[in-house]
Structure formats: C-alpha cells, structure tokens
Design a protein around this motif. Structure first.
Motif, PDB file in Angstrom:
ATOM      1  N   LYS A  14      -6.929  20.226   9.425  1.00 43.26           N
ATOM      2  CA  LYS A  14      -5.380  21.038   9.010  1.00 43.26           C
ATOM      3  C   LYS A  14      -5.495  21.567   7.679  1.00 43.26           C
ATOM      4  O   LYS A  14      -4.540  21.939   7.170  1.00 43.26           O
ATOM      5  N   LYS A  15      -6.692  21.399   7.181  1.00 39.92           N
ATOM      6  CA  LYS A  15      -6.930  21.902   5.630  1.00 39.92           C
ATOM      7  C   LYS A  15      -6.634  23.362   5.560  1.00 39.92           C
ATOM      8  O   LYS A  15      -7.388  24.091   6.436  1.00 39.92           O
ATOM      9  N   ASN A  16      -5.621  23.880   4.817  1.00 34.93           N
ATOM     10  CA  ASN A  16      -5.593  25.355   4.656  1.00 34.93           C
ATOM     11  C   ASN A  16      -4.909  25.674   6.034  1.00 34.93           C
ATOM     12  O   ASN A  16      -5.249  27.017   6.277  1.00 34.93           O
ATOM     13  N   ARG A  17      -4.369  25.160   6.799  1.00 31.27           N
ATOM     14  CA  ARG A  17      -3.599  25.495   8.091  1.00 31.27           C
ATOM     15  C   ARG A  17      -2.050  25.244   7.968  1.00 31.27           C
ATOM     16  O   ARG A  17      -1.667  24.257   7.177  1.00 31.27           O
ATOM     17  N   ARG A  18      -1.172  26.026   8.574  1.00 33.67           N
ATOM     18  CA  ARG A  18       0.363  25.880   8.434  1.00 33.67           C
ATOM     19  C   ARG A  18       0.355  25.092   9.946  1.00 33.67           C
ATOM     20  O   ARG A  18      -0.193  25.417  10.752  1.00 33.67           O
ATOM     21  N   THR A  19       1.628  24.068   9.696  1.00 35.60           N
ATOM     22  CA  THR A  19       1.864  23.341  11.106  1.00 35.60           C
ATOM     23  C   THR A  19       3.313  23.791  11.526  1.00 35.60           C
ATOM     24  O   THR A  19       4.056  24.212  10.859  1.00 35.60           O
ATOM     25  N   LEU A  20       3.242  23.901  12.848  1.00 35.69           N
ATOM     26  CA  LEU A  20       4.690  24.226  13.453  1.00 35.69           C
ATOM     27  C   LEU A  20       4.765  23.429  14.604  1.00 35.69           C
ATOM     28  O   LEU A  20       3.894  23.281  15.425  1.00 35.69           O
ATOM     29  N   ILE A  21       5.913  22.782  14.851  1.00 37.68           N
ATOM     30  CA  ILE A  21       6.061  21.907  16.261  1.00 37.68           C
ATOM     31  C   ILE A  21       7.268  22.995  17.068  1.00 37.68           C
ATOM     32  O   ILE A  21       8.316  23.238  16.379  1.00 37.68           O
ATOM     33  N   HIS A  22       6.689  23.215  18.180  1.00 35.06           N
ATOM     34  CA  HIS A  22       7.392  23.842  19.105  1.00 35.06           C
ATOM     35  C   HIS A  22       7.580  23.489  20.382  1.00 35.06           C
ATOM     36  O   HIS A  22       6.557  23.192  20.890  1.00 35.06           O
ATOM     37  N   LYS A  23       8.619  23.135  20.925  1.00 35.57           N
ATOM     38  CA  LYS A  23       8.881  22.411  22.161  1.00 35.57           C
ATOM     39  C   LYS A  23       8.170  21.078  22.127  1.00 35.57           C
ATOM     40  O   LYS A  23       7.667  20.767  23.340  1.00 35.57           O
ATOM     41  N   GLY A  24       8.002  20.310  21.172  1.00 37.37           N
ATOM     42  CA  GLY A  24       7.566  18.981  21.103  1.00 37.37           C
ATOM     43  C   GLY A  24       6.065  19.063  20.940  1.00 37.37           C
ATOM     44  O   GLY A  24       5.373  17.955  20.823  1.00 37.37           O
ATOM     45  N   ILE A  25       5.354  20.231  20.785  1.00 39.55           N
ATOM     46  CA  ILE A  25       4.104  20.436  20.653  1.00 39.55           C
ATOM     47  C   ILE A  25       3.764  20.817  19.252  1.00 39.55           C
ATOM     48  O   ILE A  25       4.364  21.861  18.706  1.00 39.55           O
ATOM     49  N   PHE A  69       3.858  38.285   8.834  1.00 42.62           N
ATOM     50  CA  PHE A  69       3.643  37.344   9.944  1.00 42.62           C
ATOM     51  C   PHE A  69       4.446  35.994   9.594  1.00 42.62           C
ATOM     52  O   PHE A  69       3.742  35.321   8.585  1.00 42.62           O
ATOM     53  N   LYS A  70       5.281  35.522  10.233  1.00 41.08           N
ATOM     54  CA  LYS A  70       6.407  34.497   9.749  1.00 41.08           C
ATOM     55  C   LYS A  70       6.088  33.524  11.084  1.00 41.08           C
ATOM     56  O   LYS A  70       5.738  33.475  11.955  1.00 41.08           O
ATOM     57  N   PRO A  71       6.655  32.348  10.523  1.00 44.50           N
ATOM     58  CA  PRO A  71       6.877  31.008  11.864  1.00 44.50           C
ATOM     59  C   PRO A  71       7.550  31.474  12.958  1.00 44.50           C
ATOM     60  O   PRO A  71       7.044  31.233  14.007  1.00 44.50           O
ATOM     61  N   LYS A  72       8.421  32.362  12.870  1.00 46.26           N
ATOM     62  CA  LYS A  72       9.272  33.006  13.918  1.00 46.26           C
ATOM     63  C   LYS A  72       8.243  33.872  14.532  1.00 46.26           C
ATOM     64  O   LYS A  72       8.358  34.030  16.082  1.00 46.26           O
ATOM     65  N   SER A  73       7.343  34.680  14.119  1.00 40.00           N
ATOM     66  CA  SER A  73       6.397  35.181  14.864  1.00 40.00           C
ATOM     67  C   SER A  73       5.508  34.442  15.585  1.00 40.00           C
ATOM     68  O   SER A  73       5.066  34.802  16.678  1.00 40.00           O
ATOM     69  N   VAL A  74       5.101  33.203  14.969  1.00 41.24           N
ATOM     70  CA  VAL A  74       4.054  32.313  15.847  1.00 41.24           C
ATOM     71  C   VAL A  74       5.009  31.833  16.997  1.00 41.24           C
ATOM     72  O   VAL A  74       4.214  31.753  18.220  1.00 41.24           O
TER      73      VAL A  74
END
Length: 123
Positions: free
Chosen positions: A5-16, A92-97
C-alpha cells in the motif's frame, strides 16, 4: 501475498478495496507515458491504462488479473481491450477509477480485444 500500500491510493467501491497508482512509464508502441494501475487487494482484478492515449483515436487498457467481464480468450496472459476515455484532460481522479472499474466489470458491454497497436484481434 498482498499488494504493498506504500505510495498507493485506496478506494472502496461496492464493498471491495482497490489500490491505484500512477507512474511514468514509456510505452514503445503508443508513445504514452503516464500509466495508471488499478488492482483489487486480492489481485484478482488488475488493469493498466495509459492516460491521454491519442494514437489514431484508439484507446485500450490491459487486463492482467483473472477478474474481467468478458468471455473473449486468446493466447497469452495479458489481454488488451478497446475502451472509452476515463480521464478528464490529463487528470485522473478517483471518479475516473470508479468509471474504469465499472466499465471493466459490466457484463452487458461488448468488449473488443485488440493488439498492442489498438487493432482488433480476429477470433
């Protein structure tokens, strides 16, 4: 083994939980250089997408993990599929992900497998 997780962004989408990151990596086929990687924590979903692809109007992403909503199977491990534009300009935003994940996992969309130059692979 889990993804660092180092230098990574986290996103929770649909429980994952997904991790995503952008690196500067030159693609000799397209000339693109900003590469986004999105991966689920269990590594079943892994895709790579170059930001601002501009070669001949063809865009594609590379599927590495086994989780993808398409039955198209050809030789090799990595698969490339024509895809829409996910970024806004060069941002590139979290919305893009979220848009990228939803597109990849939507079984209703007809996904076309392409080669490294973005040309359709004949079945």
């Amino acid at each position: 083994m889990a993804i660092s997780k180092k230098n990574r962004r986290t996103l929770i989408h649909k429980g994952i939980e997904y991790l995503w990151w952008i690196i500067d990596e030159f693609d000799p086929y397209t000339g693109d250089s900003l590469l986004v990687t999105v991966a689920s924590e269990d590594k079943k979903f892994i895709v790579k997408y170059y930001i601002n692809q501009a070669h001949n109007g063809r865009r594609f992403l590379t599927v590495i993990g086994p989780e993808f909503s398409c039955d198209t199977i050809t030789g090799g491990v990595w698969k490339r599929f024509a895809c829409p534009k996910f970024e806004e300009e060069r941002i590139f935003k979290p919305k893009s992900v979220v848009e990228l994940i939803d597109w990849c996992l939507d079984p209703k969309l007809n996904k076309v497998e392409v080669d490294s130059l973005g040309k359709e692979v004949s079945q």
